[in-house]
Structure formats: structure tokens, C-alpha cells
Enzyme design. Structure first.
Site, PDB file in Angstrom:
ATOM      1  N   SER A 264       0.975  -1.364   0.031  1.00  0.00           N
ATOM      2  CA  SER A 264      -0.165  -0.142  -0.076  1.00  0.00           C
ATOM      3  C   SER A 264       0.936   1.062  -0.051  1.00  0.00           C
ATOM      4  O   SER A 264       1.968   1.413  -0.837  1.00  0.00           O
ATOM      5  CB  SER A 264      -0.918  -0.079   1.303  1.00  0.00           C
ATOM      6  OG  SER A 264      -1.830   0.742   0.990  1.00  0.00           O
ATOM      7  N   GLU A 314      -5.207  14.926   0.920  1.00  0.00           N
ATOM      8  CA  GLU A 314      -5.250  13.950   1.989  1.00  0.00           C
ATOM      9  C   GLU A 314      -3.959  14.109   2.687  1.00  0.00           C
ATOM     10  O   GLU A 314      -3.837  13.967   3.926  1.00  0.00           O
ATOM     11  CB  GLU A 314      -5.409  12.503   1.573  1.00  0.00           C
ATOM     12  CG  GLU A 314      -5.349  11.465   2.621  1.00  0.00           C
ATOM     13  CD  GLU A 314      -5.285  10.217   2.101  1.00  0.00           C
ATOM     14  OE1 GLU A 314      -4.634   9.219   2.674  1.00  0.00           O
ATOM     15  OE2 GLU A 314      -5.521   9.997   0.796  1.00  0.00           O
ATOM     16  N   TRP A 360      -9.866   1.640  -5.817  1.00  0.00           N
ATOM     17  CA  TRP A 360      -9.137   3.090  -5.344  1.00  0.00           C
ATOM     18  C   TRP A 360      -7.719   3.126  -5.935  1.00  0.00           C
ATOM     19  O   TRP A 360      -7.291   4.283  -6.086  1.00  0.00           O
ATOM     20  CB  TRP A 360      -9.095   2.964  -3.707  1.00  0.00           C
ATOM     21  CG  TRP A 360      -8.577   4.287  -3.057  1.00  0.00           C
ATOM     22  CD1 TRP A 360      -7.333   4.394  -2.252  1.00  0.00           C
ATOM     23  CD2 TRP A 360      -9.462   5.551  -3.222  1.00  0.00           C
ATOM     24  NE1 TRP A 360      -7.264   5.782  -1.885  1.00  0.00           N
ATOM     25  CE2 TRP A 360      -8.715   6.482  -2.339  1.00  0.00           C
ATOM     26  CE3 TRP A 360     -10.562   5.954  -3.734  1.00  0.00           C
ATOM     27  CZ2 TRP A 360      -8.924   7.782  -2.315  1.00  0.00           C
ATOM     28  CZ3 TRP A 360     -10.994   7.419  -3.531  1.00  0.00           C
ATOM     29  CH2 TRP A 360     -10.105   8.131  -2.881  1.00  0.00           C
ATOM     30  N   HIS A 397      -7.978  -4.557  -2.079  1.00  0.00           N
ATOM     31  CA  HIS A 397      -6.770  -3.888  -1.569  1.00  0.00           C
ATOM     32  C   HIS A 397      -6.356  -4.974  -0.084  1.00  0.00           C
ATOM     33  O   HIS A 397      -7.185  -5.497   0.500  1.00  0.00           O
ATOM     34  CB  HIS A 397      -6.937  -2.546  -0.985  1.00  0.00           C
ATOM     35  CG  HIS A 397      -5.742  -1.752  -0.729  1.00  0.00           C
ATOM     36  ND1 HIS A 397      -4.724  -1.447  -1.822  1.00  0.00           N
ATOM     37  CD2 HIS A 397      -5.213  -1.136   0.365  1.00  0.00           C
ATOM     38  CE1 HIS A 397      -4.054  -0.878  -1.264  1.00  0.00           C
ATOM     39  NE2 HIS A 397      -4.077  -0.647  -0.005  1.00  0.00           N
TER      40      HIS A 397
END
Length: 440
Positions: A264, A314, A360, A397
Site C-alpha cells: 500500500s 489528504e 481505489w 486492497h
């Protein structure tokens, strides 16, 4: 010589913590074996960018390094002149990785060294912030399975720990340095079972995963006014671990056979770390998405995916100063994209893992695949197509399947252990990008 890398974050699906990045190194120029291809870095890592990173309208020059890697000529590179943000024109497709800023194109593989250096300077300047100067001194202290890394620079000093898990035997062993302990599939037991060490550290101790002002030991060393983003700082810590291992043989790790990985946002950091230090023998970004192997251009205008604008809203701390303000809503003016960053690992090996259903990360639209596909053109041009792999199964994910894990371990067996293992792993999983350029 310079190399480059990229960073970002993937908030959203099953990713609650932050990490991943890269930084300068100061280790010795160790020879890095990659099975049947070797590189000999100069100074153990990328040279620092001397350009300011706010990305303003003043053209800034940076000085290139003259060291060269395997397959390149030993000649100095021309000075890189960074274009002003205001002069950048939109390019809808993935920019040509073979084309220099002056408009000329590579004539042979020997030109890759200088083109890679130029790309590194661009990516430092516009996306990650400057690669920091090499520390004055790095040492290591081993206590059981804990390696304490001591770093001194400019009258300041820091220390941080890395945890080492060794396979059975006397060593020295190759090893993966893993950003954090959040790593599906490629676990310590799986890696140790192949005769490879497994090293973890806490990246948020190095650079806090929170919005500026910047905090963490990297900034204690280089200054709280540093324009370098957390991704760069996190990768810098991997390189410091490598420095310490070079001076701590009792750790039983072969510092010339180091792979880097993470999942990730930690996968983004693995890409950054591998791209900016030529001592890294194998780079494995997993589930990295936007800011990692995910194409900025392919994500633009899509729904429910992470875009350049979203990621900078973010987590601006991941990037250098100016990246979000200069390129949010103007993605196509970036003079590079993720494919350029993946390609900068060349000629060293890299294998990329993503989940086909990881929305995503833009895998449903093929964003990561398009970037890696375009980067593969550089590897093909250099005659090392089997040094880049792409593995993906149908999952979301936070997952790495057994097949994906085994594909990565196959790369590790060849490039860390030197075994005769095929590394032609390539899953045709999406449509390639539309490009007007070719290698020749």
C-alpha cells in the site's frame, strides 16, 4: 549517478497507516549483483538535488553526476536545467521516457544513464523534494535481533531501530528490508523459508505521517524547514539501514543483496527506496497505487479512484513542497509520470504486485498496469525484459495471493540468491496506454 522515484498514498481501502518513501544515501559504492547483471553505484545512492522544490517560475539548474551503471558509457552527463512550472505544457499521454528535456532522444542504451539522471532531478524537484546530502557518519549496533542505526550529520545525530529475522544457517544472508510490519503474503516466515533475511523498521519514527509542519528524526537531522517529503525520508531510512549493515557484519546480512518491499503506501515507499539507491538489488512495490506505480494521468477524471489532487489534499506530507499547489488540476503538465519512476530502477530488477479489483488504486481502469507497461519499454530497450515483472490476481486492497507471493519469491531467488530461476512473469491484465513514442 542519479536515479529517481515516486511517492504518494492510498487512503481508502484497508490502509490505515502511512509510509513509504526514499532518501539519499551515504554508503560506500558497493557492487550490487542482480543475478546476471551488476551495477556499481557511485557513493551508494542518488546524488542530492540542488534545485529548490517549491516549483516556482525561476528556472533552476542542477549538476549531474558522472558515474554510470551497467550498460552505459562512462561519461559525464550534461547539466540538468529544471524548467519553470509556468513553462510546462500539457502532455496528455505518458511522456516519452527516451526524450531529453532539450528535445533530443536517446540514440542507444548508453544514453540511459544520463536520461535517468535527468528524470531523477525532475522528480525530486517537482514531486518528492530534494534527495538529502549523505550523512557525515552512519554506524550500527547489534543487540539480539535489533540493529540500532546511528546517523550523524551537520552536528546533529539520531538513532533508530530495525528488527532482523534470520533464516537458519550461518549466513551472511541476502535480505528484504520491509517498510513496517504490515505486509500481506511476503511475510517473515515465507521469506526466511527461502534462506533470505527479513528486516523491518517503523517509518513514522523517521517522518511523521501527518500534515505539515514536518516532524520526525529525519527532520531533526536535516532541519524542520526541509522541503523533502516523508516518502523521501522513509526511503532514506532504508538506505541508512544498508549503511549500518555494511559496518555490522555480525548481523549476518549481505549488504550487497538487499531487496526492498512494502504494501500500500509502504509499497510506494519501496518503489522510492529502490529507485534512489543503486545498491538495492530488487525492488518490490505491492499494492502501491497512486503515488507508487499508479499513473497520475490514467487516474485523472475517474470516479472513486485516487487522483493527484485528492492525494495532495489528504496527505501533502508525503511529497515535497509545491507538488500539490503546482499540479493539482494540472496533472498533464507533469513532465513525467509513474512509468518514468518505475523505469528508473533499470537496469536493476523490479516486480510489481496489484489487485485487479482494487478500485481505489485505479486497477479497474488499468492505471498501474499502464504505467508499468510503459516502463517495460525501457527494460526492453536495454535488453533486460525479464528484469521487470507484473503480477496481479482478482482481489481488492490488502491482499497478496499465494501465486503473487511465489512470483515475487521467484525474483528473489534469482536476484538475491543467484539461482537459475525464470523471471518472465507478466500478466496481461488491462489495455496498454495510448502512446505516440517508441524506443527507437
Amino acid at each position: 549517478m542519479l536515479l529517481a522515484s515516486c511517492g504518494g498514498a492510498d487512503a481508502g481501502e484497508a490502509d490505515e497507516t502511512g509510509s513509504g518513501g526514499l532518501g539519499g544515501t551515504g554508503g560506500a559504492g558497493a557492487s550490487t549483483s542482480t543475478g546476471d547483471l551488476s551495477t556499481t553505484p557511485g557513493g551508494g545512492g542518488a546524488a542530492p538535488s540542488t534545485a529548490a522544490t517549491a516549483g516556482g517560475d525561476t528556472t533552476t539548474a542542477t549538476t549531474g553526476s558522472s558515474s554510470a551503471s551497467a550498460g552505459s558509457s562512462e561519461r559525464p552527463c550534461a547539466e540538468t536545467v529544471i524548467p519553470a512550472v509556468s513553462s510546462l505544457t500539457p502532455v496528455a499521454e505518458h511522456p516519452d521516457p527516451f526524450k531529453f528535456l532539450d528535445g533530443t532522444r536517446m540514440a542507444s542504451g548508453s544514453d540511459w544513464s544520463c536520461r535517468r539522471e535527468e528524470l531523477s532531478q525532475l522528480i525530486q524537484h517537482f514531486q518528492y523534494g530534494p534527495y538529502p546530502p549523505a550523512p557525515d557518519n552512519v554506524t550500527g549496533t547489534l543487540n539480539g535481533d535489533t540493529l540500532t542505526v546511528n546517523v550523524e550529520h551537520g552536528g546533529n545525530s539520531i538513532a533508530f531501530d530495525a528488527t532482523i529475522s534470520l533464516p537458519s544457517g550461518s549466513g551472511p544472508f541476502p535480505a528484504f528490508v520491509v517498510i513496517s510490519t504490515l505486509m500481506p503474503g511476503l511475510t517473515a516466515s515465507a521469506v526466511n523459508g527461502k534462506g533470505i533475511g527479513y528486516i523491518t523498521y517503523d517509518p513514522t519514527e523517521i517522518a511523521a505521517d501527518e500534515k505539515p509542519p514536518r516532524k520526525g528524526k529525519f527532520y531533526d537531522l536535516y532541519g524542520r524547514d526541509s522541503r523533502t517529503g516523508a516518502l523521501m525520508a522513509w526511503g532514506w531510512a532504508i538506505h541508512r539501514i544498508m549503511d549500518a549493515l555494511e559496518k555490522t557484519p555480525e548481523a549476518k546480512i549481505d549488504p550487497t543483496k538487499i531487496g526492498v518491499t512494502g504494501y500500500s503506501r509502504y509499497g510506494k515507499g519501496a518503489l522510492v527506496a529502490g529507485a534512489f539507491d543503486e545498491r538495492v538489488a530488487l525492488t518490490v512495490p505491492a499494492g502501491s497505487g497512486a503515488g507508487g506505480v499508479g499513473s497520475w494521468r490514467a487516474a485523472e477524471g475517474k470516479s472513486n479512484v485516487q487522483t493527484l489532487s485528492q492525494i495532495n489534499g489528504e496527505a501533502p506530507q508525503w511529497f515535497g513542497d509545491g507538488f500539490g499547489p503546482n499540479f493539482s488540476g494540472k496533472t498533464t503538465t507533469l513532465p513525467f509520470d509513474a512509468h518514468s519512476i518505475v523505469a528508473l530502477v533499470a537496469p536493476r530488477p523490479i516486480i510489481v504486485q496489484e489487485g485487479k479489483s482494487d478500485g481505489w488504486n485505479n486497477n479497474r481502469n488499468g492505471g498501474p498496469y499502464q504505467a508499468v507497461w510503459a516502463a517495460r519499454k525501457v527494460f526492453e530497450y536495454l535488453g533486460i525484459e525479464d528484469h521487470i515483472g507484473w503480477v496481479t490476481d482478482d482481489h481488492g486492497h490488502g491482499v497478496m495471493t499465494a501465486r503473487e507471493t511465489n512470483a515475487i519469491l521467484g525474483f528473489a531467488e534469482r536476484f538475491l540468491l543467484g539461482r537459475d530461476v525464470a523471471t518472465d512473469q507478466w500478466d496481461e491484465s488491462a489495455s496498454p496506454p495510448t502512446i505516440s513514442w517508441s524506443a527507437m
